[in-house]
Design a protein around this motif. Structure first.
Motif, PDB file in Angstrom:
ATOM      1  N   TYR A   1      -3.835   2.534  -4.609  1.00  0.00           N
ATOM      2  CA  TYR A   1      -3.707   1.925  -3.290  1.00  0.00           C
ATOM      3  C   TYR A   1      -2.501   1.007  -3.249  1.00  0.00           C
TER       4      TYR A   1
ATOM      5  N   CYS B   1       0.329   3.819   1.776  1.00  0.00           N
ATOM      6  CA  CYS B   1       0.502   4.073   3.215  1.00  0.00           C
ATOM      7  C   CYS B   1       1.700   3.299   3.765  1.00  0.00           C
TER       8      CYS B   1
ATOM      9  N   CYS C   1      -7.285   6.192   3.043  1.00  0.00           N
ATOM     10  CA  CYS C   1      -6.163   6.160   3.997  1.00  0.00           C
ATOM     11  C   CYS C   1      -4.894   6.641   3.323  1.00  0.00           C
ATOM     12  N   CYS C   2      -4.671   6.176   2.086  1.00  0.00           N
ATOM     13  CA  CYS C   2      -3.435   6.557   1.386  1.00  0.00           C
ATOM     14  C   CYS C   2      -3.429   8.047   1.056  1.00  0.00           C
TER      15      CYS C   2
ATOM     16  N   GLU D   1       0.827  -1.190   0.000  1.00  0.00           N
ATOM     17  CA  GLU D   1       0.000   0.000   0.000  1.00  0.00           C
ATOM     18  C   GLU D   1       0.879   1.264   0.000  1.00  0.00           C
TER      19      GLU D   1
HETATM   20 ZN   LIG Z   1      -3.550   3.293   2.575  1.00  0.00          ZN
END
Ligand SMILES: [Zn+2]
Length: 577
Positions: free
Chosen positions: A128, A82, A162-163, A80
């Motif tokens: 993602y 993130c 989230c990313c 990911e």
């Molecule tokens: Zn993420």
């Protein structure tokens, strides 16, 4: 905080890629307070274990899409966005705590080779998941090939929340860690990038050091010191692990040095206004052979790893005029294996330098200021699978009758579509045939556990035994003791007289066993009928259980099982004859 949060001191305690990126360094961070050597060393042990199991690939990360999964360890597994930025920050933090340049090398690996490809070159959208081998970035579901279901490869400014939140800290934290203070009132250049630092050094005099470079695309880094008065302080220059013969010159005069790879070259002297230091970090071509990923090979030059250059076609897919979303499709062939120069691998690559891009974005497929050229052959049977994922890599070396071609490699950070773990081309009896892609499985089942797949039974991968977790499997988990079924669709109407089933059974660790009983049905018109004249319906472990029967003409087979009480069951592979 240490007492009240998950403790990573003893082992990896969670396999979600972002949790790993954030938390693996926790113990060493706590070491600053605890002074317990266990904490100091635990983060390195965590890092090694993750890379050992899931990181036998280039790009500095590992396969964790969404979690690391046994059996999903090849270069098409992704991570990911993130996970990348969290891993970078953890590496930066560990660099400040330990002073060890190994964390800088690892941080650069992610920052240069993985992170830029997670975003479009204009930095407006991201996807993602990004993998070392990824040849199409569309918005279709790739699960269970990638664990996450949904449009995880869609470059979309409006998705992957989230990313979107985390991505913004990647480069700012990186910039913040370019320079560190040293305990002897000096300065250390630990991550190289064009920058300017102001700091009090030596006796407290304030100096400015301007760093000029296009590293990692250039070997040369230039530092100019500005100071109101002459001041004595040590200047530490990090020597990366890949550099064995750094060169340094002060005010145009070459200075001898004995700095080793993975150390600091320290220049302690009285500095005057306008003093200039030029550091050259010669970059050599080197190859990494991933023995546990079937002897695939990655090409490095200094801190950059190189990918096959694949033509990229951006197709607008959603978003707004101002913030468009994109799919990227390949416009050129990507199924190449490298033809290596075995006696001198580096000699098989030509380094071609191009002008620095006017917009200062070197991580773009056509703008990258350095490319490599080398020899390769196509592997016709290497194709995308039914999910639109690059076909799984096979054991190298590979036999290929295709002509030798010259291909271009680009830094993998500039390649949103990429092959960065290459098969190699061989000749003679040691070269393996790349098997034809298995027939796309068009079947379905009464139930399939989320991280398993119905396709696994026809993917051509047979385990070492019934408890082999290294290959994809199909299971009815968590259904127990019930009557279940799975269907196998044939490519065209065929005459079938035998079926072989390799059962999954994880006795000792899990809740799947061979079934109590099973039978085979075939589709006749709209109905399923049991086959006639069947021999034994075997339920033995660690082998194919073959059942023969009176031939039938059909397009679909159905295995019906009765699971044993209080356990589930599954299949690793099935053959139809
Ligand atoms: Zn993420």
């Amino acid at each position: 905080m240490h007492r009240n949060t998950a403790d990573w001191s003893g082992d990896i305690i969670n396999w979600h890629n972002v949790n790993i990126g954030q938390a693996f360094g926790g113990p060493t961070t706590y070491y600053v307070q605890s002074r317990d050597p266990l904490h100091l060393h635990a983060s390195e042990r965590n890092w090694q274990k993750i890379r050992d199991m899931y990181g036998q690939v280039p790009g500095g990360m590992f396969g964790g899409d969404e979690n690391c999964r046994p059996g999903f360890t090849g270069p098409r597994q992704a991570v990911e966005t993130c996970g990348m930025v969290e891993a970078m920050l953890s590496h930066e933090t560990l660099l400040t705590i330990t002073g060890s340049g190994v964390w800088a090398d690892r941080c650069e690996d992610v920052a240069f080779n993985s992170f830029p490809a997670a975003m479009t070159p204009d930095l407006k959208s991201l996807r993602y998941l990004t993998a070392p081998n990824m040849v199409q970035s569309d918005s279709k579901n790739k699960s269970p090939g990638l664990q996450n279901g949904g449009p995880m490869l869609h470059f979309n400014p409006h998705g992957h929340r989230c990313c979107q939140h985390n991505v913004g800290h990647g480069w700012p934290y990186y910039a913040e860690h370019l320079w560190l203070a040293t305990p002897d009132n000096g300065l250390a250049a630990v991550l190289y990038a064009a920058s300017e630092v102001n700091a009090k050094v030596g006796d407290g005099t304030e100096v400015t050091i301007a760093e000029k470079t296009t590293y990692p695309f250039d070997e040369r880094i230039e530092f100019t010191i500005s100071t109101g008065k002459a001041v004595r302080f040590p200047l530490y220059l990090r020597i990366p692990g890949w550099c064995s013969k750094p060169q340094v010159a002060i005010n145009g005069k070459a200075m001898g040095n004995e700095a080793q790879a993975l150390s600091y070259l320290v220049i302690e002297r009285t500095w005057s206004d306008g003093d200039r230091v030029v550091l050259v970090l010669p970059m050599e071509i080197s190859l990494r052979r991933w023995t546990r990923n079937l002897d695939s090979v990655s090409v490095d030059r200094g801190p950059l790893t190189y990918s096959l250059k694949i033509g990229e076609k951006y197709v607008r897919q959603g978003g707004t005029e101002e913030w468009p979303a994109w799919e990227i499709y390949p416009t050129t062939a990507w199924n190449y294996g490298l033809v290596l120069n075995e006696s001198d691998p580096a000699a098989g690559f030509e380094v071609v330098k191009k002008p620095w891009p006017k917009d200062n974005q070197p991580f773009e497929i056509n703008a990258t200021p350095i490319v490599l050229r080398t020899k390769a052959k196509r592997i016709p049977n290497w194709k995308m699978d039914h999910l639109g994922l690059v076909g799984k890599i096979r054991q190298s070396p590979i036999a290929s009758d295709e002509p030798v071609e010259t291909v271009t490699l680009v830094p993998m950070g500039a390649a949103r579509l990429r092959i960065a773990s290459f098969p190699t081309i061989g000749a003679g009896p040691d070269a393996h045939q790349w098997p034809e892609a298995p027939v796309p499985f068009g079947g379905m089942a009464s139930h399939c556990w989320g991280s398993d797949s119905v396709e696994a039974i026809s993917d051509g991968l047979v385990g070492k035994n019934s408890n082999d977790h290294s290959i994809p499997r199909f299971t009815w988990w968590p259904r127990q003791g019930s009557k279940e079924w799975i269907q196998y669709k044939l490519k065209k109407p065929s005459k079938v007289s035998a079926v072989e089933v390799y059962w999954f059974d994880d006795t000792g660790g899990g809740g799947c066993r061979t079934p109590a009983a099973w039978r085979l049905l075939y589709k006749d018109g709209e109905k399923f009928k049991e086959v006639m004249g069947a021999g034994t319906y075997g339920t033995e472990k660690d082998k194919f259980n073959k059942v023969t029967f009176d031939p039938v003409e059909t397009t679909m087979l159905r295995i019906e099982v009765q699971l044993k009480p209080q356990v589930s069951g599954g299949i690793l592979e099935m053959k139809v004859k």
